[in-house]
Design a protein around this motif. Structure first.
Motif, mmCIF file in Angstrom:
data_model
loop_
_atom_site.group_PDB
_atom_site.id
_atom_site.type_symbol
_atom_site.label_atom_id
_atom_site.label_comp_id
_atom_site.label_asym_id
_atom_site.label_seq_id
_atom_site.Cartn_x
_atom_site.Cartn_y
_atom_site.Cartn_z
ATOM 1 N N LEU A 40 39.221 36.598 35.325
ATOM 2 C CA LEU A 40 39.231 37.797 35.961
ATOM 3 C C LEU A 40 39.601 38.614 34.747
ATOM 4 O O LEU A 40 40.577 38.932 34.698
ATOM 5 N N LEU A 41 38.830 39.493 34.424
ATOM 6 C CA LEU A 41 39.568 40.572 33.490
ATOM 7 C C LEU A 41 39.465 42.118 33.942
ATOM 8 O O LEU A 41 38.324 42.642 34.946
ATOM 9 N N GLU A 42 40.402 42.442 33.723
ATOM 10 C CA GLU A 42 40.451 43.412 35.008
ATOM 11 C C GLU A 42 41.289 45.034 34.858
ATOM 12 O O GLU A 42 42.120 45.067 34.107
ATOM 13 N N ASP A 43 40.202 45.874 33.963
ATOM 14 C CA ASP A 43 40.854 46.787 32.983
ATOM 15 C C ASP A 43 40.303 47.868 33.015
ATOM 16 O O ASP A 43 38.718 48.208 33.528
ATOM 17 N N VAL A 44 40.126 49.041 32.873
ATOM 18 C CA VAL A 44 39.346 50.129 32.422
ATOM 19 C C VAL A 44 37.829 50.166 32.447
ATOM 20 O O VAL A 44 38.078 49.122 31.309
ATOM 21 N N PRO A 77 36.905 38.179 47.728
ATOM 22 C CA PRO A 77 38.311 37.708 48.638
ATOM 23 C C PRO A 77 39.379 36.494 48.395
ATOM 24 O O PRO A 77 39.127 36.051 47.624
ATOM 25 N N GLU A 78 40.094 36.171 49.275
ATOM 26 C CA GLU A 78 41.085 34.967 48.321
ATOM 27 C C GLU A 78 40.838 33.915 47.684
ATOM 28 O O GLU A 78 40.751 33.418 46.948
ATOM 29 N N ALA A 79 39.431 33.714 48.402
ATOM 30 C CA ALA A 79 38.988 31.966 48.255
ATOM 31 C C ALA A 79 38.087 32.423 46.725
ATOM 32 O O ALA A 79 38.250 31.682 46.140
ATOM 33 N N GLN A 80 37.298 33.645 46.662
ATOM 34 C CA GLN A 80 36.933 34.066 45.174
ATOM 35 C C GLN A 80 38.174 34.207 43.627
ATOM 36 O O GLN A 80 38.029 33.744 43.257
ATOM 37 N N LEU A 81 38.799 34.478 44.188
ATOM 38 C CA LEU A 81 40.136 35.281 43.806
ATOM 39 C C LEU A 81 40.844 33.563 42.736
ATOM 40 O O LEU A 81 40.924 33.192 42.483
ATOM 41 N N ASP A 82 41.031 32.438 44.154
ATOM 42 C CA ASP A 82 41.529 31.329 43.936
ATOM 43 C C ASP A 82 40.429 30.873 43.456
ATOM 44 O O ASP A 82 41.821 29.899 42.683
ATOM 45 N N HIS A 118 47.649 36.903 40.843
ATOM 46 C CA HIS A 118 47.024 37.093 42.274
ATOM 47 C C HIS A 118 45.856 36.698 42.706
ATOM 48 O O HIS A 118 45.243 36.654 43.896
ATOM 49 N N ARG A 119 46.938 35.404 43.157
ATOM 50 C CA ARG A 119 46.773 34.087 43.808
ATOM 51 C C ARG A 119 47.671 35.041 45.576
ATOM 52 O O ARG A 119 47.233 34.509 45.879
ATOM 53 N N LEU A 120 48.598 35.466 44.848
ATOM 54 C CA LEU A 120 49.431 35.798 45.528
ATOM 55 C C LEU A 120 48.791 37.385 47.123
ATOM 56 O O LEU A 120 47.718 38.319 46.381
ATOM 57 N N VAL A 121 49.088 36.987 48.104
ATOM 58 C CA VAL A 121 48.825 37.895 49.531
ATOM 59 C C VAL A 121 50.126 38.960 49.353
ATOM 60 O O VAL A 121 50.647 37.736 50.685
ATOM 61 N N LEU A 122 50.690 39.991 49.540
ATOM 62 C CA LEU A 122 51.809 40.515 49.831
ATOM 63 C C LEU A 122 52.068 41.274 51.266
ATOM 64 O O LEU A 122 50.581 40.944 52.039
ATOM 65 N N ARG A 123 52.826 41.052 51.862
ATOM 66 C CA ARG A 123 53.140 41.672 53.213
ATOM 67 C C ARG A 123 52.408 43.498 53.431
ATOM 68 O O ARG A 123 52.029 43.032 53.844
ATOM 69 N N SER A 124 52.656 43.938 52.629
ATOM 70 C CA SER A 124 52.428 45.696 52.948
ATOM 71 C C SER A 124 52.093 46.248 51.785
ATOM 72 O O SER A 124 53.068 45.672 50.378
ATOM 73 N N VAL A 125 51.597 46.746 51.275
ATOM 74 C CA VAL A 125 50.791 47.416 50.464
ATOM 75 C C VAL A 125 51.861 48.409 49.919
ATOM 76 O O VAL A 125 51.553 48.681 49.094
#
Length: 315
Positions: free
Chosen positions: A43-47, A162-167, A282-289
């Motif tokens: 997954l390439l995330e960039d401007v 969604p997390e399933a896709q990112l994983d 990228h697989r992590l979900v933090l508790r608070s943004v």
């Protein structure tokens, strides 16, 4: 079977070839090739405008692989990706018409602009290299490699993955701006080097190279090291959802590929430490943004807190 030295040689040739159109991006190109060797996806995330599409096209041209680009939009349907059965009035039968997923190198451009229903069309093909349609299973031609892109700045009209896709992405990378931008202007001002880029390896070689990479030795202490890293991501105070077992296995496979690229038939701890931020963050979900802690900081905290194996790990 291709030897480890041949793997390194072929990867170097492809990397050098891609650099004819990508300036100052050897590290990023090497990571993409690492993911390909490890049978993963990126997954390439960039401007916009940093060369994400150029990189995907250059890779496909360099390995002589089939390439398809799908522009993800809100009106894109899952059958546009997978294909569908079309009625043939002459024969009275339904004939399967393959969708855009049937290729070697797939560029899923701006993947987060499609609806979750359409995004889910990628789940089976990315994990199992097959597509199920109306009771039939269609195998995808190896090697199969998905490069998806998304713009982190523009969020209007997008649907977060969604997390399933990112994983299912082995790595998330950012290409970033080039250090020598004037070189890009010089190369592309009159002609595009991408149009004349020729293949330096064959796509069938990469399927064999993937099998060679799977034989790279990884000591059981390093497997335990990876397991402790991922387990500690689940215990971090800032993390609501840690790395899955798929992430642990992905890191091990990426380390095998990276070792082969560096002409080694064994994994060392430095391979794991270098790749961990790209494979795990990228697989992590933090508790608070709203927290100051970032995903990369969490990975660095975990790496600093897990003892590194030091004895006889390559034997």
């Amino acid at each position: 079977m291709i030897s480890i030295s041949e793997v390194k040689s072929k990867v170097t040739a492809v990397c050098d070839n891609i650099q004819k159109v990508m300036v100052d991006k050897q590290a990023e190109i090497t990571l993409v090739l690492t993911a390909l060797l490890a049978t993963g996806h990126v997954l390439l995330e960039d401007v916009p405008g940093t060369g994400k599409t150029t990189l995907a096209k250059a890779l496909a041209a360099s390995i002589n692989g089939n390439f398809k680009r799908i522009q993800f939009t809100p009106d894109l349907l899952p059958t546009d990706l997978t294909g569908l059965n079309v009625y043939n009035p002459k024969t009275g039968d339904f004939v399967f018409k393959a969708g855009g997923l049937f290729t070697n190198i797939l560029l899923a451009d701006e993947i987060n602009r499609a609806t979750p229903r359409t995004q889910s069309g990628l789940l089976e093909c990315m994990e199992e290299r097959q597509i199920s349609m109306d009771g039939e299973t269609y195998k995808l031609q190896p090697p199969y490699f998905v490069i998806a892109t998304q713009n982190p700045i523009e969020t209007q009209g997008t649907f977060p993955l969604p997390e399933a896709q990112l994983d299912r992405f082995l790595m998330q990378l950012s290409i970033g701006y080039p250090a020598n931008e004037s070189e890009i202007i010089t190369r592309f001002l009159h002609n595009s080097p991408l149009e004349t880029l020729s293949a330096v390896s064959d796509v069938r070689d990469w399927e064999t190279m993937q099998k060679t990479v799977a034989t790279v030795k990884i000591h059981e202490d390093l497997c335990q090291y990876i397991a402790e890293i991922t387990a500690n991501t689940r215990k971090h105070d800032a993390v609501a959802l840690g790395v899955s077992p798929r992430g642990s296995l992905g890191l091990a496979k990426a380390a095998q590929a990276f070792a082969a690229i560096n002409d080694r038939n064994y994994v060392i701890p430095e391979d794991i430490k270098y790749l961990a931020p790209y494979v795990l963050a990228h697989r992590l979900v933090l508790r608070s943004v709203g927290q100051n802690t970032t995903k990369m900081q969490v990975i660095h905290d975990v790496l600093n807190g897990v003892p590194v194996p030091t004895e006889n790990i390559w034997k």
